[in-house]
Design an enzyme around this catalytic site. Structure first.
Site, PDB file in Angstrom:
ATOM      1  N   ARG A  80       0.874  -1.175   0.000  1.00 15.05           N
ATOM      2  CA  ARG A  80       0.000   0.000   0.000  1.00 15.05           C
ATOM      3  C   ARG A  80       0.909   1.222   0.000  1.00 15.05           C
ATOM      4  O   ARG A  80       1.730   1.401   0.899  1.00 15.05           O
ATOM      5  CB  ARG A  80      -0.920  -0.003   1.221  1.00 15.05           C
ATOM      6  CG  ARG A  80      -1.913   1.167   1.289  1.00 15.05           C
ATOM      7  CD  ARG A  80      -2.907   0.926   2.415  1.00 15.05           C
ATOM      8  NE  ARG A  80      -3.891   1.980   2.578  1.00 15.05           N
ATOM      9  CZ  ARG A  80      -3.843   2.915   3.528  1.00 15.05           C
ATOM     10  NH1 ARG A  80      -2.837   2.941   4.399  1.00 15.05           N
ATOM     11  NH2 ARG A  80      -4.788   3.825   3.613  1.00 15.05           N
ATOM     12  N   ASN A 157      -6.974   8.094   2.703  1.00 15.28           N
ATOM     13  CA  ASN A 157      -6.592   7.498   3.980  1.00 15.28           C
ATOM     14  C   ASN A 157      -7.394   8.104   5.131  1.00 15.28           C
ATOM     15  O   ASN A 157      -7.508   9.326   5.247  1.00 15.28           O
ATOM     16  CB  ASN A 157      -5.102   7.729   4.238  1.00 15.28           C
ATOM     17  CG  ASN A 157      -4.625   7.084   5.520  1.00 15.28           C
ATOM     18  OD1 ASN A 157      -4.565   5.863   5.617  1.00 15.28           O
ATOM     19  ND2 ASN A 157      -4.289   7.893   6.518  1.00 15.28           N
ATOM     20  N   GLU A 158      -7.974   7.237   5.967  1.00 16.57           N
ATOM     21  CA  GLU A 158      -8.652   7.656   7.210  1.00 16.57           C
ATOM     22  C   GLU A 158      -9.394   8.976   7.011  1.00 16.57           C
ATOM     23  O   GLU A 158      -9.070   9.989   7.655  1.00 16.57           O
ATOM     24  CB  GLU A 158      -7.628   7.746   8.340  1.00 16.57           C
ATOM     25  CG  GLU A 158      -6.930   6.405   8.569  1.00 16.57           C
ATOM     26  CD  GLU A 158      -5.878   6.418   9.673  1.00 16.57           C
ATOM     27  OE1 GLU A 158      -5.685   7.484  10.292  1.00 16.57           O
ATOM     28  OE2 GLU A 158      -5.254   5.365   9.920  1.00 16.57           O
ATOM     29  N   HIS A 224      -8.648   0.037   9.942  1.00 16.91           N
ATOM     30  CA  HIS A 224      -7.317   0.176  10.531  1.00 16.91           C
ATOM     31  C   HIS A 224      -7.408  -0.221  12.002  1.00 16.91           C
ATOM     32  O   HIS A 224      -8.268   0.284  12.730  1.00 16.91           O
ATOM     33  CB  HIS A 224      -6.820   1.605  10.384  1.00 16.91           C
ATOM     34  CG  HIS A 224      -6.579   1.999   8.957  1.00 16.91           C
ATOM     35  ND1 HIS A 224      -6.073   3.231   8.597  1.00 16.91           N
ATOM     36  CD2 HIS A 224      -6.772   1.311   7.797  1.00 16.91           C
ATOM     37  CE1 HIS A 224      -5.972   3.283   7.266  1.00 16.91           C
ATOM     38  NE2 HIS A 224      -6.390   2.139   6.773  1.00 16.91           N
ATOM     39  N   TYR A 226      -5.712  -0.384  15.520  1.00 16.22           N
ATOM     40  CA  TYR A 226      -4.718   0.025  16.510  1.00 16.22           C
ATOM     41  C   TYR A 226      -5.329  -0.163  17.905  1.00 16.22           C
ATOM     42  O   TYR A 226      -5.858  -1.222  18.205  1.00 16.22           O
ATOM     43  CB  TYR A 226      -4.248   1.449  16.232  1.00 16.22           C
ATOM     44  CG  TYR A 226      -3.480   1.572  14.931  1.00 16.22           C
ATOM     45  CD1 TYR A 226      -2.153   1.147  14.833  1.00 16.22           C
ATOM     46  CD2 TYR A 226      -4.076   2.097  13.796  1.00 16.22           C
ATOM     47  CE1 TYR A 226      -1.446   1.248  13.637  1.00 16.22           C
ATOM     48  CE2 TYR A 226      -3.380   2.207  12.596  1.00 16.22           C
ATOM     49  CZ  TYR A 226      -2.065   1.779  12.525  1.00 16.22           C
ATOM     50  OH  TYR A 226      -1.371   1.871  11.351  1.00 16.22           O
ATOM     51  N   GLU A 253      -4.371  -1.191   7.763  1.00 19.71           N
ATOM     52  CA  GLU A 253      -3.239  -0.814   8.609  1.00 19.71           C
ATOM     53  C   GLU A 253      -3.403  -1.485   9.959  1.00 19.71           C
ATOM     54  O   GLU A 253      -4.529  -1.663  10.440  1.00 19.71           O
ATOM     55  CB  GLU A 253      -3.171   0.699   8.845  1.00 19.71           C
ATOM     56  CG  GLU A 253      -2.803   1.543   7.648  1.00 19.71           C
ATOM     57  CD  GLU A 253      -2.680   3.020   8.024  1.00 19.71           C
ATOM     58  OE1 GLU A 253      -2.541   3.316   9.242  1.00 19.71           O
ATOM     59  OE2 GLU A 253      -2.714   3.865   7.124  1.00 19.71           O
ATOM     60  N   TRP A 282       1.385  -1.497   9.019  1.00 17.26           N
ATOM     61  CA  TRP A 282       2.016  -0.173   9.017  1.00 17.26           C
ATOM     62  C   TRP A 282       3.281  -0.257   9.854  1.00 17.26           C
ATOM     63  O   TRP A 282       3.196  -0.621  11.021  1.00 17.26           O
ATOM     64  CB  TRP A 282       1.069   0.884   9.591  1.00 17.26           C
ATOM     65  CG  TRP A 282       1.666   2.256   9.456  1.00 17.26           C
ATOM     66  CD1 TRP A 282       2.557   2.850  10.298  1.00 17.26           C
ATOM     67  CD2 TRP A 282       1.458   3.178   8.383  1.00 17.26           C
ATOM     68  NE1 TRP A 282       2.917   4.075   9.823  1.00 17.26           N
ATOM     69  CE2 TRP A 282       2.260   4.306   8.637  1.00 17.26           C
ATOM     70  CE3 TRP A 282       0.689   3.159   7.212  1.00 17.26           C
ATOM     71  CZ2 TRP A 282       2.297   5.402   7.782  1.00 17.26           C
ATOM     72  CZ3 TRP A 282       0.725   4.248   6.379  1.00 17.26           C
ATOM     73  CH2 TRP A 282       1.522   5.368   6.668  1.00 17.26           C
TER      74      TRP A 282
END
Length: 457
Positions: A80, A157-158, A224, A226, A253, A282
């Site tokens: 990516r 992105n985001e 994503h 996290y 990610e 990531w």
């Protein structure tokens, strides 16, 4: 309040409960990748599961050729690529995008291109809108047209922070509609709001209607993971809802730790493998702002894997064990991808007897990209009228070129003389079958192409 550091990061928010069932829609034909239920299919109609990493191209463009080569050598099938659309970074123009795509293809990597400037819109000062991201993609369409077999288009992105996340739904639908109206036939990937982590479940609960907006039914959702995803229950529930609904989801990610909490990377990897879900960690290298622990290698040096790099490449359910190259590249699939990013110091002894009669091969040498003092090349080996079990390619550099890295072959040199032999997994080719190996090299003055010859056994 969460603040974005250098790309792909997330914040501490507690995921709230909710039960919404979304309905699957049938995939329609496209020029490249398609979706069928929760599966992603390549242009040959074969299931493709992303196993790769993120590379911050727009900040480290000079590192991209070597980074892609090293990422491939460690077994990835996808990268990516972070691009700048001009609002905050870049812009990476059509010529740049075309070069990046060529470099991905030379390394037999599927290229997920994303516009990073949308990160945290509504909360991050200066962030671009999804509409501006679409403007960017239209401006570089010339580089993307005809690349549908190799490129997935990640709109932005985001694209929302934690403010007014409900606006993500209409903005995402409008972005998909505009891209299709502009003639894009690529698979489209959409990131979740809440800095990509969708703790409000805005993407999850509206995924079916967003998917139905796409007239090609060729949209992929990206979460994503996290600190929000710090328990196995949260991970398996979120991913499981998309699979049960027959909608395609990838983990676009994730990391092994983060400032907003401790993501459960073991469950992310295990669940992705068990359910056939793609993941993209990531990130390769170059993180700053206190999250340098998210680097997979130190200082872009592929021989210096960090703990996170060791985990994602070599650990259980990691890239080395689970990655399979996309069938659109036409090569023989390795049982285990190569893990060494460096040139082997030795080669096997040449056969003491001539190869069996009738076995032959050809070698085609091509320059995939060139920059000041360096370039990237690809050599395609094709079997003749009979199947072969091994091949050897030789040439003599005409202009003093020298390798800086090679992959998918065992290469030795003596001055200008080059000998490349197949790896353990790509020597056997059916009649007319082909495989490729690649390299980066330096040059001074002219970069004259050598004449490559091939011998088969």
């Amino acid at each position: 309040m969460r603040r974005k550091l250098l790309g792909g990061l997330a914040a501490l928010f507690v995921a709230v409960a909710g039960v919404v069932t979304v309905a699957a829609q049938p995939a329609q034909a496209a020029a490249g990748f398609t979706v069928s239920g929760s599966r992603i299919l390549d242009a040959n109609g074969n299931a493709f599961v992303m196993r790769g990493v993120n590379h911050a191209h727009t900040w480290y463009a000079d590192r991209t050729p070597q980074a892609l080569a090293d990422i491939k050598a460690l077994g990835a099938n996808t990268v990516r690529v972070v691009l700048g659309s001009g609002q905050r970074w870049g812009p990476d123009n059509a010529a740049t995008v075309s070069t990046v795509i060529s470099q991905c293809k030379a390394n037999r990597l599927i290229c997920v291109l994303e516009a990073h400037d949308t990160t945290g819109y509504g909360e991050q000062s200066g962030a671009a809108t999804l509409a501006q991201a679409v403007d960017y993609w239209i401006s570089v369409k010339s580089a993307l047209a005809g690349q549908e077999r190799y490129v997935i288009l990640n709109i932005g992105n985001e694209p929302y922070g934690n403010t007014n996340t409900a606006g993500w739904v209409a903005d995402t639908k409008n972005a998909i509609t505009r891209l299709r109206a502009a003639g894009f036939e690529h698979s489209i990937m959409v990131d979740a709001p809440n800095w990509g982590q969708d703790w409000s479940f805005t993407m999850r609960d509206n995924a079916a209607s967003v998917f139905a907006t796409d007239p090609q039914r060729n949209t992929i959702f990206s979460i994503h993971m996290y600190g929000v995803f710090d328990t196995a229950a949260e991970i398996t529930d979120y991913l499981g809802r998309f699979v049960s609904a027959g909608l395609p989801i990838v983990v676009g990610e994730f990391g092994n730790m983060h400032s907003d909490g401790d993501p459960d990377e073991d469950t992310i990897l295990a669940t992705a493998q068990a359910r056939g879900i793609g993941y993209l960690g990531w990130s390769w290298s170059g993180n700053g702002g206190g999250v340098e622990y998210l680097d997979m290698v130190t200082g872009f040096n592929a021989t210096q894997l960090t703990p996170w790099g060791q985990r994602i490449f070599n650990g259980a359910n990691g890239i080395k064990a689970t990655s399979r190259e996309a069938s659109v590249f036409g090569g023989v699939q390795p049982t285990t991808p190569t893990s060494s990013p460096t040139v082997s110091p030795s080669a096997s002894t040449p056969p003491s007897t001539p190869p069996p009669a009738g076995k032959s091969c050809t070698a085609s040498y091509a320059v995939a990209g060139q920059w000041g003092g360096g370039f990237q090349g690809t050599v395609t080996v094709k079997a003749g009228a009979a199947a072969i079990t091994s091949w050897t390619v030789t040439w003599t550099w005409p202009s003093g070129q020298r390798f800086t890295n090679t992959w998918n072959a065992t290469v030795t040199t003596s001055g200008d003389a080059v000998t490349a032999r197949n790896a353990s997994y790509n020597g056997s080719l059916p009649a007319g079958g082909s495989t490729s190996w690649g390299f980066t090299a330096s040059y001074t003055g002219a970069n004259t192409a050598p004449t490559a010859t091939c011998a088969a056994a």
